[in-house]
Design an enzyme around this catalytic site. Structure first.
Site, PDB file in Angstrom:
ATOM      1  N   ASP A  66      -1.552 -56.282  -4.728  1.00  0.00           N
ATOM      2  CA  ASP A  66      -0.739 -57.502  -4.782  1.00  0.00           C
ATOM      3  C   ASP A  66       0.362 -57.509  -3.716  1.00  0.00           C
ATOM      4  OD1 ASP A  66      -2.221 -57.918  -7.165  1.00  0.00           O
ATOM      5  OD2 ASP A  66      -0.684 -56.929  -8.364  1.00  0.00           O
ATOM      6  N   GLU A 122      -4.462 -67.316 -10.169  1.00  0.00           N
ATOM      7  CA  GLU A 122      -3.247 -66.487 -10.098  1.00  0.00           C
ATOM      8  C   GLU A 122      -2.930 -66.226  -8.629  1.00  0.00           C
ATOM      9  OE1 GLU A 122      -4.262 -62.855 -12.188  1.00  0.00           O
ATOM     10  OE2 GLU A 122      -5.677 -62.228 -10.642  1.00  0.00           O
TER      11      GLU A 122
END
Ligand code: FUB
Length: 324
Positions: A14, A227
């Site tokens: 991420d 997301e």
């Protein structure tokens, strides 16, 4: 450009990359080993701290600045320090991060530091009005700051359609999101106050439209938001990019206003090895870079990922391309 992980001594994911003081700083999740089996709730992503990475240039040596914030320092959080981001404003650095609160509800916290490499001191409470996961901050050229967030399934966004948390909306008729020819769930955005620690506006939905101006539909898993929100600006236009989750694409949509609406533009990255895909886009050295992750370092374990970087390009129409 090599397809090698930025670091191999820890698992990272991420990646939110920013240029601060002429250097690249990467704010990743710090993946850890666990006995928890993979499930759609994401319980296997059981992270407990954050590191910061920096590099003087793409391909240059990477410094791991060590642990900059730990779960045990955050009074309101119980577990799962998921995808973070960072921002700089008025001499301070802000680390935004999601975690489950003591009731198991994902909220977004903020921690403040004097240097881009941390350490960061957490605020005692999550940002009032925040929920779900994957915060992405964006400070525009006029100084206005925004926080984008949200993630469906384990990220609980489907529980917030009414504006309040409804635990029984987590799964309806066996699905963790709307089904069929109805509007897909949308990411969220709020303006940040000048203190960068509170919302200056109500949380609002961010519209992602198709080329005909219609909101993306719930059945459109190849394009609908799942997301991993990210915002960047190129040539005066705003690019909102995100993951499609269960179809594993990184996509982008373009708009003229940071609050939307955005029109779907295409894919940035095809599926990588591993279930999740997540990224950031940053300009450095007058070139544009995609930071992303896959699971090659762990041989394919979904929750043990590694951050990589590759160059991206824009065509004459401003569409993102992986080749010049
Ligand atoms: O790292 C945990 C979660 O996996 C992130 O919050 C999602 O974006 C996905 O990458």
């Amino acid at each position: 450009m090599s397809d090698q992980p930025l670091v191999t001594h820890i698992y990272t994911a991420d990646p939110s990359a920013h240029v601060f003081n002429g250097k690249i700083y990467v704010y990743p999740s710090h993946d850890v080993k666990t006995d928890i089996q993979d499930n759609d709730n994401g319980d296997q992503y059981a992270m407990v701290d954050y590191h910061v990475l920096s590099l003087p240039e793409i391909g240059g040596p990477v410094t791991d600045h060590g642990v900059v914030l730990s779960l045990r320092q955050i009074p309101w959080a119980s577990k799962q320090l998921w995808a973070p981001d960072a921002a700089f404003k008025d001499g301070k650095y802000y680390l935004y991060f999601p975690a489950r609160d003591q009731e198991g509800v994902f909220r977004i916290g903020v921690a403040v530091g004097d240097k881009p490499e941390g350490p960061f001191a957490p605020e005692p409470e999550p940002i009032a009005g925040s929920y779900s996961i994957d915060p992405a901050s964006f400070v525009d050229e006029d100084g206005e700051a925004y926080l984008y967030f949200g993630g469906i399934w384990g990220g609980q966004l489907q529980c917030w359609s009414s504006g309040a948390y409804e635990a029984d909306k987590y799964q309806v008729n066996g699905s963790m999101e709307p089904v069929g020819d109805v509007r897909a769930l949308q990411p969220r955005v709020a303006r940040l106050n000048t203190d960068m620690k509170s919302f200056a506006s109500p949380v609002q939905n961010l519209a992602i439209l198709d080329i005909d101006g219609q909101p993306l539909k719930a059945h459109d898993h190849d394009r609908r938001f799942f997301e991993a929100a990210w915002m960047h600006k190129y040539n005066g236009r705003y690019y909102f990019s995100y993951s499609t989750g269960d179809t594993h694409f990184l996509c982008y949509a373009i708009g003229d206003n940071p609050l939307g609406p955005f029109t779907y533009g295409g894919r940035i990255l095809e599926p990588v090895l591993g279930w999740t895909t997540h990224h950031s886009i940053v300009e450095f050295g007058e070139r544009w870079w995609l930071f992303y992750h896959d699971t090659t370092l762990s041989g394919g374990h979904n929750h043990l990922r590694c951050v990589k970087v590759k160059e991206i390009f824009y065509d004459a129409d401003g569409q993102i391309r992986l080749d010049p």
